[in-house]
Design a protein around this motif. Sequence first.
Motif, short mmCIF file in Angstrom:
data_model
loop_
_atom_site.label_atom_id
_atom_site.label_comp_id
_atom_site.label_asym_id
_atom_site.label_seq_id
_atom_site.Cartn_x
_atom_site.Cartn_y
_atom_site.Cartn_z
N HIS A 78 3.40 7.57 -7.81
CA HIS A 78 3.70 9.12 -8.02
C HIS A 78 4.21 9.85 -6.76
O HIS A 78 4.06 11.07 -6.91
CB HIS A 78 2.53 9.31 -8.64
CG HIS A 78 1.73 8.77 -9.55
ND1 HIS A 78 2.40 8.64 -10.89
CD2 HIS A 78 0.80 7.95 -9.58
CE1 HIS A 78 1.60 7.79 -11.36
NE2 HIS A 78 0.60 7.32 -10.88
N ARG A 79 4.39 9.10 -5.75
CA ARG A 79 4.97 9.75 -4.47
C ARG A 79 6.25 9.41 -4.09
O ARG A 79 6.51 8.02 -4.11
CB ARG A 79 3.98 9.74 -3.44
CG ARG A 79 2.35 10.18 -3.60
CD ARG A 79 2.38 11.64 -3.57
NE ARG A 79 2.15 12.20 -2.38
CZ ARG A 79 1.32 12.34 -1.59
NH1 ARG A 79 0.25 11.89 -1.95
NH2 ARG A 79 1.45 13.20 -0.42
N ARG A 136 7.24 3.52 7.37
CA ARG A 136 6.02 4.37 7.32
C ARG A 136 5.21 3.98 8.82
O ARG A 136 4.86 4.97 9.59
CB ARG A 136 4.89 4.25 6.09
CG ARG A 136 3.90 4.88 6.47
CD ARG A 136 2.72 4.63 5.08
NE ARG A 136 2.62 3.40 4.94
CZ ARG A 136 2.17 2.58 3.97
NH1 ARG A 136 2.06 3.47 2.83
NH2 ARG A 136 1.77 1.61 3.82
N HIS A 180 0.81 -1.32 0.03
CA HIS A 180 -0.31 -0.07 -0.03
C HIS A 180 0.72 1.41 0.00
O HIS A 180 0.60 2.27 0.85
CB HIS A 180 -0.83 -0.13 1.16
CG HIS A 180 -2.16 -0.82 1.12
ND1 HIS A 180 -3.24 -0.72 -0.05
CD2 HIS A 180 -2.60 -1.90 1.92
CE1 HIS A 180 -3.93 -1.92 -0.11
NE2 HIS A 180 -3.62 -2.41 1.23
N LEU A 184 3.59 10.35 4.74
CA LEU A 184 2.21 10.25 5.00
C LEU A 184 1.49 9.92 6.29
O LEU A 184 0.21 10.29 6.74
CB LEU A 184 1.49 9.23 3.87
CG LEU A 184 0.35 9.38 3.45
CD1 LEU A 184 -0.06 10.70 2.72
CD2 LEU A 184 -0.25 8.11 2.45
N ALA A 185 2.37 8.87 7.13
CA ALA A 185 1.84 8.78 8.46
C ALA A 185 1.59 9.76 9.32
O ALA A 185 0.66 9.61 10.29
CB ALA A 185 2.95 7.76 8.98
N LEU A 236 1.86 4.69 -2.14
CA LEU A 236 1.09 5.49 -3.06
C LEU A 236 2.30 5.74 -4.35
O LEU A 236 3.24 6.04 -4.12
CB LEU A 236 0.71 7.00 -2.57
CG LEU A 236 -0.22 7.00 -1.38
CD1 LEU A 236 -0.43 8.22 -1.18
CD2 LEU A 236 -1.37 6.00 -1.64
#
Lengths: 224, 408
Positions: free
Chosen positions: A98-99, A155, A94, A107-108, A96
């Motif tokens: 394009h990041r 993450r 999981h 993101l966490a 993302l």
Amino acid sequence: MTVIHLTGVGRTFPADPPVHALRDVDLRVEPGDYLSVVGASGSGKSTLLNTLGLLDRPDSGSYLLDGVETTTLDDRGRTSLRGSRIGFVFQAFHLLPHRSTVDNVALAEVYRKTDRAHRAQRAEAALARVGLAHRAAFDPGKLSGGERQRVAIARALVGEPALLLCDEPTGNLDRANTGAVLDLFDELGEQGVTLVVITHDEEVSARAARRVRIDDGRLSEELR
Amino acid sequence: MTVGRPSMGVRDLLDEAVAGITARPVRTGLTMLGTVIGITTLVITLGVAATAADQIAGRFDAVTATEVTVVIPTLPDPALPGPVAWTALPDLVRLNGVRAAAAVARPDSSANARVRTNDLHDPTSVTDRILPVVGTTTGLPDVLGASMATGRYFDDGHVARHDRVAVLGGGAAKLLGVVTVDDGPAVFVDGQAFTVIGVLGPVTGGLDKGLSSSVLLPHTTGDDRLRLGPPTTVLIRTDLGAAPLIAEQAPIALSPNGHAALRVLAPPDPATLRGGVQHDVNGLFVVLGLVSLVVGAIGIANVTLVTVVERTGEIGLRRALGAARRHVAYQFLAESVVVGLIGGVLGASTGVVSVVAISISREWTPVLDLPIVAGAPVAGALVGLLAGLYPALRAARMQPVDALRSGT
Ligand SMILES: Nc1ncnc2c1ncn2[C@@H]1O[C@H](COP(=O)(O)OP(=O)(O)O)[C@@H](O)[C@H]1O
Ligand SMILES: [Mg+2]
């Protein structure tokens, strides 16, 4: 304080006949424990993980996470607790697309109250912890499976969760990459991270200090 | 340990939304196309309409819009009293909205009078000219909005005494070579001498009608000497916006019994004019633009819905990371709003450029309504917001467990 304390937890899915995915489960996990959950397919492993991860709510019994009774919390309370106390590692990574790798790790913190200024720094520190500092700017699509899973672990480690929940973390990996991830788990275990690893792979479960087996929704600890 | 509420900062929300829509730039571009076309159409339609209306209404500027002319039918015999008496003028000036008024007698018989200056004044100039000679009341310069180039206009005293004085229109003075009135130059009209006491300055607006190239006499003197007769025209300068009303009232004030015979020339109402033009241009294209916007909204909704399904795994992950349902909803809503907003900005820019280009090609002055130009991005964002509501709701409703089961 005990990280996980399940008492008499049951989860039944309405079907004909009803599926008893978890039956009267008792479980205690202390800080620093490295626990593996094994069982055949359909035995209730994912249901247990979803319950432990506050993604699903048991029908009966009590679940204390870090001393907080979770079965009486509303959706919001469980979401908040999940975001702040639990790190997830999934079979499918999981990440993302394009990041960048470091963005994925950062993101966490998006759903937590933290200062944005040093977010990238903390994400880089987490990447360093899984041995991927040199991959920070990479597109995750360019990483090997093992590296991707280590990014996902980084993450999950951001913000020092009380519990790292891993659902078949090596399910998509080959031997060599599985070995690298398991080595990382050993390291994390030594650093005192509380680990719960769900797997159907006996070899993976053999690396954990404690092993519980789930069979038709019933949990039993294997003493070694 | 206390259990707090899940939280997400606005900047994080925007960052995530922008990252979400820039991940697939081509798809995002195509998604906003409908909005761009719709907004462009609306901006062009409204912009061109405003420009065209302004162009037409512009011909009737503020000066012209206050001018009313009453044309009085001429009788076969100028000796008879006409339908309007010179003494009726004060009744007209008393009307609310009348700034100034002047009556002018300009019979056909005096349109081509032989006029010459005193030979002694300037021997070198050619002094014999064919010029119109008119009789007027004292208010003429005020009505024309003209000041005196030199000297003064005749006053009530001159009129009452039937003084043999004259004022030259600017053009007439030039033709006759009269530059100054200090030495009391004389003009001879059909052999009769008049002392020039002033020269009219340039006339602005549309009431001139040849007066600046005429010899102007007190109407009493003109009638005595040259049989100019009763007024043939009444010129009125009104307050701004009063012209239509005065156009109705003036004939009655001038000739309570014979007003039906009078002809009134008044400027068209600029508001009616503008409205009429906008009516013609707008209707169809506004509908077209709105239809495009609806299509644009459906496009955004459709693609966002597809995106939500594609990103099921991401939604599950975000929930696992602590995103509340509303955070997921906000994100997809923010993405569609940003898409709509950018579409609105692009549409407004394209529209403005088009309006300017169209105006330049027609040699018009482009008129860009600020509310329209500024409102276009807002409209785009609104389209995005409406389009995003349902997909956002769908995303928020997903169970994290189900969402995470999907392999992406
Ligand atoms: N949402 C659900 N509705 C109905 N049955 C379910 C649902 N989730 C899981 N089950 C059933 O519960 C049992 C345990 O499932 P699961 O926990 O996914 O097993 P495992 O992860 O060990 O393969 C299975 O029989 C499965 O079919
Ligand atoms: Mg499973």
